[in-house]
Design an enzyme around this catalytic site. Structure first.
Site, mmCIF file in Angstrom:
data_model
loop_
_atom_site.group_PDB
_atom_site.id
_atom_site.type_symbol
_atom_site.label_atom_id
_atom_site.label_comp_id
_atom_site.label_asym_id
_atom_site.label_seq_id
_atom_site.Cartn_x
_atom_site.Cartn_y
_atom_site.Cartn_z
ATOM 1 N N GLN A 43 -42.511 120.555 -37.464
ATOM 2 C CA GLN A 43 -41.802 119.888 -38.287
ATOM 3 C C GLN A 43 -40.510 120.481 -38.700
ATOM 4 O O GLN A 43 -39.412 119.883 -38.664
ATOM 5 C CB GLN A 43 -42.500 119.895 -39.615
ATOM 6 C CG GLN A 43 -42.325 118.495 -40.655
ATOM 7 C CD GLN A 43 -42.686 117.161 -40.223
ATOM 8 O OE1 GLN A 43 -43.806 117.081 -39.898
ATOM 9 N NE2 GLN A 43 -41.878 116.077 -40.155
ATOM 10 N N LYS B 164 -45.903 120.639 -44.286
ATOM 11 C CA LYS B 164 -47.192 119.752 -43.884
ATOM 12 C C LYS B 164 -48.226 120.088 -44.933
ATOM 13 O O LYS B 164 -48.308 121.093 -45.443
ATOM 14 C CB LYS B 164 -47.490 120.036 -42.416
ATOM 15 C CG LYS B 164 -48.181 118.699 -41.853
ATOM 16 C CD LYS B 164 -47.393 117.749 -41.395
ATOM 17 C CE LYS B 164 -47.919 116.499 -40.878
ATOM 18 N NZ LYS B 164 -47.271 115.698 -40.430
ATOM 19 N N ASP C 8 -49.587 110.573 -43.197
ATOM 20 C CA ASP C 8 -49.690 111.222 -41.795
ATOM 21 C C ASP C 8 -51.381 110.619 -41.392
ATOM 22 O O ASP C 8 -51.556 109.569 -42.399
ATOM 23 C CB ASP C 8 -49.824 112.729 -41.481
ATOM 24 C CG ASP C 8 -49.946 113.049 -40.245
ATOM 25 O OD1 ASP C 8 -49.029 113.224 -39.572
ATOM 26 O OD2 ASP C 8 -50.999 113.522 -39.662
HETATM 27 P P1 NDP Z 1 -53.252 106.697 -38.639
HETATM 28 O O1 NDP Z 1 -54.243 107.393 -39.328
HETATM 29 O O2 NDP Z 1 -52.363 105.596 -39.171
HETATM 30 O O3 NDP Z 1 -53.883 106.384 -37.142
HETATM 31 C C1 NDP Z 1 -54.505 107.386 -36.332
HETATM 32 C C2 NDP Z 1 -54.944 106.589 -35.172
HETATM 33 O O4 NDP Z 1 -55.289 107.895 -34.066
HETATM 34 C C3 NDP Z 1 -56.208 106.041 -35.307
HETATM 35 O O5 NDP Z 1 -56.346 104.782 -34.201
HETATM 36 C C4 NDP Z 1 -57.326 106.698 -35.105
HETATM 37 O O6 NDP Z 1 -58.536 106.207 -34.603
HETATM 38 C C5 NDP Z 1 -56.630 107.611 -33.977
HETATM 39 N N1 NDP Z 1 -57.313 109.005 -34.088
HETATM 40 C C6 NDP Z 1 -57.188 109.906 -35.120
HETATM 41 N N2 NDP Z 1 -57.931 111.141 -34.722
HETATM 42 C C7 NDP Z 1 -58.332 110.956 -33.518
HETATM 43 C C8 NDP Z 1 -59.124 111.547 -32.754
HETATM 44 N N3 NDP Z 1 -59.481 113.002 -33.009
HETATM 45 N N4 NDP Z 1 -59.341 111.040 -31.398
HETATM 46 C C9 NDP Z 1 -59.124 109.941 -31.074
HETATM 47 N N5 NDP Z 1 -58.312 109.237 -31.929
HETATM 48 C C10 NDP Z 1 -57.769 109.541 -33.129
HETATM 49 O O7 NDP Z 1 -52.364 107.959 -38.522
HETATM 50 P P2 NDP Z 1 -50.496 107.897 -37.893
HETATM 51 O O8 NDP Z 1 -50.659 106.781 -36.829
HETATM 52 O O9 NDP Z 1 -49.878 107.771 -39.057
HETATM 53 O O10 NDP Z 1 -50.777 109.168 -37.055
HETATM 54 C C11 NDP Z 1 -50.838 109.209 -35.562
HETATM 55 C C12 NDP Z 1 -50.097 110.564 -34.980
HETATM 56 O O11 NDP Z 1 -48.572 110.227 -35.209
HETATM 57 C C13 NDP Z 1 -50.598 111.766 -35.510
HETATM 58 O O12 NDP Z 1 -50.355 112.743 -34.758
HETATM 59 C C14 NDP Z 1 -49.308 112.032 -36.600
HETATM 60 O O13 NDP Z 1 -49.105 113.516 -37.115
HETATM 61 C C15 NDP Z 1 -48.427 111.416 -35.840
HETATM 62 N N6 NDP Z 1 -47.344 111.111 -36.765
HETATM 63 C C16 NDP Z 1 -47.089 110.315 -37.878
HETATM 64 C C17 NDP Z 1 -45.821 109.893 -38.414
HETATM 65 C C18 NDP Z 1 -46.002 108.863 -39.572
HETATM 66 O O14 NDP Z 1 -44.861 108.618 -40.076
HETATM 67 N N7 NDP Z 1 -47.520 108.352 -39.863
HETATM 68 C C19 NDP Z 1 -44.885 110.614 -38.303
HETATM 69 C C20 NDP Z 1 -44.775 111.369 -37.043
HETATM 70 C C21 NDP Z 1 -46.020 111.790 -36.319
HETATM 71 P P3 NDP Z 1 -59.804 106.321 -36.122
HETATM 72 O O15 NDP Z 1 -59.129 104.990 -36.810
HETATM 73 O O16 NDP Z 1 -60.926 105.840 -35.325
HETATM 74 O O17 NDP Z 1 -59.724 107.550 -36.610
#
Ligand code: NDP
Length: 447
Positions: free
Chosen positions: A113, A128, A168
């Site tokens: 970050q 974070k 996140d």
């Molecule tokens: P969400 O919780 O909205 O979604 C996460 C998604 O990833 C879900 O579909 C989830 O599936 C899947 N997932 C999570 N853990 C696993 C795993 N161990 N194996 C496979 N699939 C997995 O999170 P975000 O979309 O906000 O975040 C996604 C990524 O983006 C993260 O790495 C986060 O750090 C990064 N990020 C997010 C930002 C934001 O603004 N939100 C900004 C910058 C980066 P399931 O529902 O089955 O768990």
């Protein structure tokens, strides 16, 4: 001692001082790989313990989060906030609620970050946090009680000039609402700038929900343009189906690409006609159901339980789920099917070996600290609006976001070229972010 040996020596210290934290080691190694070229040109960056200080968080807070479930049972989770570096501004970075969260995960995310936030060009430091709480299967009331307990401790460490958390994995608009409500109650002040990702009618910013995913798509469009190509007509695979994935899909479709597959942690769906976004939003955002339901409702779509989404052929791959979800084997498959560009929507979704495969094959590869910076950048725009008690239109905010993403792309490309690594987004992002933070640290003395 040669520059390479000096960097190796510092990295060895990082491993020793942070034992048992493989994701943090991986994130540090990715940045350290780019430091040789910088130090060879500017040896002063190795002075005054600068790199050692950069690797050590300014503050690490670990706390107990007790809460009661709907049946009256008491649970104890662990809460974290790592306030990593504040030379550019207040600590800024999301909160993650997922059972896999531990100190090493939070440190890797906080370390990334710092450089990501520097790349945005906005005045925000790096931090974070999160908890090993698992929101899956929990009722609304349980989620609320957990958020309230979490904030009861966190509130004493944050503030609009100190530390500004956001969402996140597992923390979206609903959780930010419960967290903000408890902060407001405990502090008896409507300090809107203390959290970002707020609801639109109580201090949130237009486009914040969409920002990370839209930003990934804007960055990918720039990568394609740099190759004399575009997103138009391209077959795209997006992993995940959460906040980042959904809005990456939306913007890719608007820019003329077709996303043919997305996933959750249980499996993936393939829809050769292009993912139906309204249906996906209904399943994931409204019903909070599993992705398998998509295939139940769309006859021509298929659901594959388990397995790897990277088996699906595509020209552009956007990993938007979680860390280390795209490994060497998956990268080789993507290269074999002719992938042209990979941009990380998630944080560190590609393993070090996976990145090597892409770079060796000449595939344009953008690390998360550049490609997914649109989320935090728009959070900083939310802070600006809160500070001036203003709220901007969707179009204006979206234009700011797209300009910021173009700026980050440009910064990566020019920095990579300046340091003799043309076209290498990993070096470009690491070096541009590092130099900005390092210069500010020098200016402030040994702190
Ligand atoms: P969400 O919780 O909205 O979604 C996460 C998604 O990833 C879900 O579909 C989830 O599936 C899947 N997932 C999570 N853990 C696993 C795993 N161990 N194996 C496979 N699939 C997995 O999170 P975000 O979309 O906000 O975040 C996604 C990524 O983006 C993260 O790495 C986060 O750090 C990064 N990020 C997010 C930002 C934001 O603004 N939100 C900004 C910058 C980066 P399931 O529902 O089955 O768990």
């Amino acid at each position: 001692m040669s520059v390479r040996d000096r960097v190796e020596e510092i990295y060895e210290q990082v491993l020793l001082r942070n034992a048992g934290e493989p994701e943090f080691h991986q994130a540090a190694a990715e940045v350290f790989e780019s430091l040789h070229v910088v130090l060879e040109r500017h040896p002063r960056y190795a002075d005054s313990g600068l790199i050692e200080r950069l690797c050590e968080p300014e503050r690490q807070i670990i706390f107990r989060v007790p809460w009661t479930d709907d049946n009256g049972n008491v649970h104890v989770n662990r809460g974290f906030r790592v306030q990593y570096n504040s030379v550019l501004g207040p600590y800024k970075g999301g909160l993650r609620f997922h059972p896999s969260v531990n100190l090493g995960i939070v440190k890797f995310l906080g370390f990334e970050q710092i450089f990501k936030n520097a790349l945005t060009g906005l005045p925000i430091g790096g931090g974070k946090g999160g908890s090993d709480f698992d929101p899956k299967g929990r009722s609304e009331a349980e989620i609320m009680r957990f958020c309230q307990s979490f904030m009861t401790e966190l509130q004493r460490h944050i503030g609009e000039y100190t530390d500004v958390p956001a969402g996140d994995i597992g923390v979206g608009g609903r959780e930010i609402g419960y967290l903000f409500g408890q902060y407001k109650r405990l502090t008896n002040s409507f300090e809107s700038g203390v959290l970002t990702g707020k609801g639109l009618n109580w201090g949130g910013s237009m486009v914040r929900t969409e920002a990370t995913g839209y930003g990934v798509a804007y960055f990918t469009a720039e990568m394609m343009a740099a190759k004399g190509e575009s997103l138009e007509g391209k077959k795209v695979v997006v992993s995940g189906s959460g906040n980042v994935a959904i809005y990456a899909i939306e913007k890719v479709h608007q820019l003329g690409g077709t996303v043919v597959a997305c996933s959750d942690s249980a499996g993936y769906v393939v829809d050769p006609k292009g993912i139906d976004l309204e249906l996906l939003k209904e399943i994931k955002e409204v019903k909070r159901a599993r992705i398998s339901e998509y295939a139940d409702q769309v006859p021509h779509a298929t659901y594959v339980e388990g397995g790897s989404i990277w088996d699906v052929e595509c020209e552009i791959a956007l990993p938007c789920a979680t860390q280390n979800e795209l490994d060497e084997v998956a990268a080789k498959k993507l290269v074999a099917c002719g992938v042209q560009a990979v941009a990380e929507g998630a944080n560190m979704p590609t393993t070090a070996q996976g990145i090597k495969v892409f770079r060796d094959a000449g595939v344009a590869f953008a690390p998360g600290k550049a490609a997914n910076a649109g989320g935090v950048a728009t959070s900083a725009l939310e802070m600006q609006q809160n500070a001036s008690r203003d709220s901007w239109s969707f179009e204006y905010t979206d234009e700011r976001l797209s300009k910021i993403m173009r700026g980050i792309h440009e910064r990566c490309i020019t920095t990579a070229a300046e340091y003799g690594q043309p076209g290498d987004y990993v070096h470009g992002a690491n070096i541009a972010g590092f130099v900005k933070v390092a210069d500010a640290m020098f200016a402030m003395g040994v702190i």
